[in-house]
Design a protein around this motif. Structure first.
Motif, PDB file in Angstrom:
ATOM      1  N   ILE A  49       0.895  -1.097  -0.053  1.00 24.37           N
ATOM      2  CA  ILE A  49       0.130   0.022  -0.081  1.00 24.37           C
ATOM      3  C   ILE A  49       0.784   1.081  -0.113  1.00 24.37           C
ATOM      4  N   THR A  50       0.597   2.240  -0.837  1.00 28.32           N
ATOM      5  CA  THR A  50       1.327   3.476  -0.978  1.00 28.32           C
ATOM      6  C   THR A  50       0.857   4.194   0.193  1.00 28.32           C
ATOM      7  N   ARG A  51       1.659   5.358   0.351  1.00 28.76           N
ATOM      8  CA  ARG A  51       1.473   6.103   1.498  1.00 28.76           C
ATOM      9  C   ARG A  51       0.039   6.989   1.442  1.00 28.76           C
ATOM     10  N   GLY A  52      -0.213   7.058   0.062  1.00 28.53           N
ATOM     11  CA  GLY A  52      -1.528   7.708  -0.220  1.00 28.53           C
ATOM     12  C   GLY A  52      -2.760   6.646  -0.098  1.00 28.53           C
ATOM     13  N   GLY A  53      -2.410   5.521   0.088  1.00 28.10           N
ATOM     14  CA  GLY A  53      -3.574   4.436   0.329  1.00 28.10           C
ATOM     15  C   GLY A  53      -3.840   3.731  -0.793  1.00 28.10           C
ATOM     16  N   THR A  54      -3.131   3.705  -1.773  1.00 29.35           N
ATOM     17  CA  THR A  54      -3.481   2.757  -3.087  1.00 29.35           C
ATOM     18  C   THR A  54      -2.944   1.364  -2.832  1.00 29.35           C
ATOM     19  N   PRO A  55      -3.994   0.193  -2.819  1.00 29.57           N
ATOM     20  CA  PRO A  55      -3.568  -1.054  -2.476  1.00 29.57           C
ATOM     21  C   PRO A  55      -3.294  -1.886  -3.751  1.00 29.57           C
ATOM     22  N   SER A  56      -2.139  -2.855  -3.625  1.00 26.57           N
ATOM     23  CA  SER A  56      -1.928  -3.950  -4.358  1.00 26.57           C
ATOM     24  C   SER A  56      -1.965  -5.399  -3.866  1.00 26.57           C
ATOM     25  N   TYR A  57      -2.205  -6.269  -4.642  1.00 24.25           N
ATOM     26  CA  TYR A  57      -2.183  -7.524  -3.866  1.00 24.25           C
ATOM     27  C   TYR A  57      -1.445  -8.607  -4.967  1.00 24.25           C
ATOM     28  N   ARG A  58      -1.188  -9.913  -4.401  1.00 28.11           N
ATOM     29  CA  ARG A  58      -0.926 -11.055  -5.252  1.00 28.11           C
ATOM     30  C   ARG A  58      -2.180 -11.676  -5.495  1.00 28.11           C
ATOM     31  N   ASN A  59      -2.170 -12.381  -6.701  1.00 24.61           N
ATOM     32  CA  ASN A  59      -3.510 -12.799  -6.861  1.00 24.61           C
ATOM     33  C   ASN A  59      -4.100 -13.550  -5.898  1.00 24.61           C
ATOM     34  N   SER A  60      -3.518 -14.487  -5.492  1.00 23.69           N
ATOM     35  CA  SER A  60      -3.984 -15.515  -4.500  1.00 23.69           C
ATOM     36  C   SER A  60      -4.688 -14.697  -3.244  1.00 23.69           C
ATOM     37  N   ALA A  61      -4.279 -13.496  -2.858  1.00 25.24           N
ATOM     38  CA  ALA A  61      -4.601 -12.841  -1.881  1.00 25.24           C
ATOM     39  C   ALA A  61      -6.146 -11.890  -1.982  1.00 25.24           C
ATOM     40  N   LYS A  62      -6.230 -11.707  -3.474  1.00 24.81           N
ATOM     41  CA  LYS A  62      -7.437 -10.958  -3.818  1.00 24.81           C
ATOM     42  C   LYS A  62      -8.700 -11.491  -3.462  1.00 24.81           C
ATOM     43  N   GLY A  63      -9.506 -10.544  -2.988  1.00 32.97           N
ATOM     44  CA  GLY A  63     -10.848 -11.057  -2.493  1.00 32.97           C
ATOM     45  C   GLY A  63     -10.643 -11.670  -0.794  1.00 32.97           C
ATOM     46  N   ARG A  64      -9.518 -11.943  -0.531  1.00 32.18           N
ATOM     47  CA  ARG A  64      -9.552 -12.686   0.679  1.00 32.18           C
ATOM     48  C   ARG A  64      -8.925 -11.484   1.749  1.00 32.18           C
ATOM     49  N   PHE A  65      -7.541 -11.045   1.221  1.00 34.68           N
ATOM     50  CA  PHE A  65      -7.014 -10.069   2.159  1.00 34.68           C
ATOM     51  C   PHE A  65      -7.309  -8.649   1.879  1.00 34.68           C
ATOM     52  N   THR A  66      -7.293  -7.953   2.770  1.00 27.54           N
ATOM     53  CA  THR A  66      -7.198  -6.441   2.709  1.00 27.54           C
ATOM     54  C   THR A  66      -6.101  -5.802   3.411  1.00 27.54           C
TER      55      THR A  66
END
Length: 118
Positions: A49-66
């Protein structure tokens, strides 16, 4: 510079939250992230997550992790839901701070064990 919390033992389908707080020179981070190292595997990026709050995820985490950030506390949180046995790993908090053109400083927190039982 980075202090990670959380981790533990949980049953498959359960949830855990991993906070990580920055301090010292790490307060100037541009990006914070959670990595993990599974037994016998190399370390992999889970979410950032950037300081400004933009997140990114690995594919296996999408939909399960925040991943989220509370900039007032210089703390990020990784909320992990619907945990699977394959999420078992040592999780590491990371922060990157840009110090110049193309120059970055990396900070690492202590690892925290997450064990998901079947």
């Amino acid at each position: 510079q980075l202090q990670a919390f959380g981790g533990g033992l949980v049953q498959a389908g359960g949830s855990l939250r991993l906070p990580c707080a920055a301090s010292g020179t790490a307060l100037g981070f541009n990006v914070m992230a959670w990595y993990r190292r599974k037994p016998g595997k190399t370390r992999e990026l889970v979410a950032a997550i950037t300081r400004g709050g933009t997140p990114s995820y690995r594919n296996s985490a999408k939909g399960r992790f925040t991943i989220s950030i509370d900039i007032s506390k210089y703390t990020i949180y990784l909320q992990m839901n619907s945990l699977k046995v394959e999420d078992t790993a040592v999780y590491y908090c990371n922060a990157e701070r840009r110090i110049g053109c193309g120059e970055w400083v990396n900070y690492w927190g202590q690892g925290t064990q997450v064990t998901v039982s079947s």
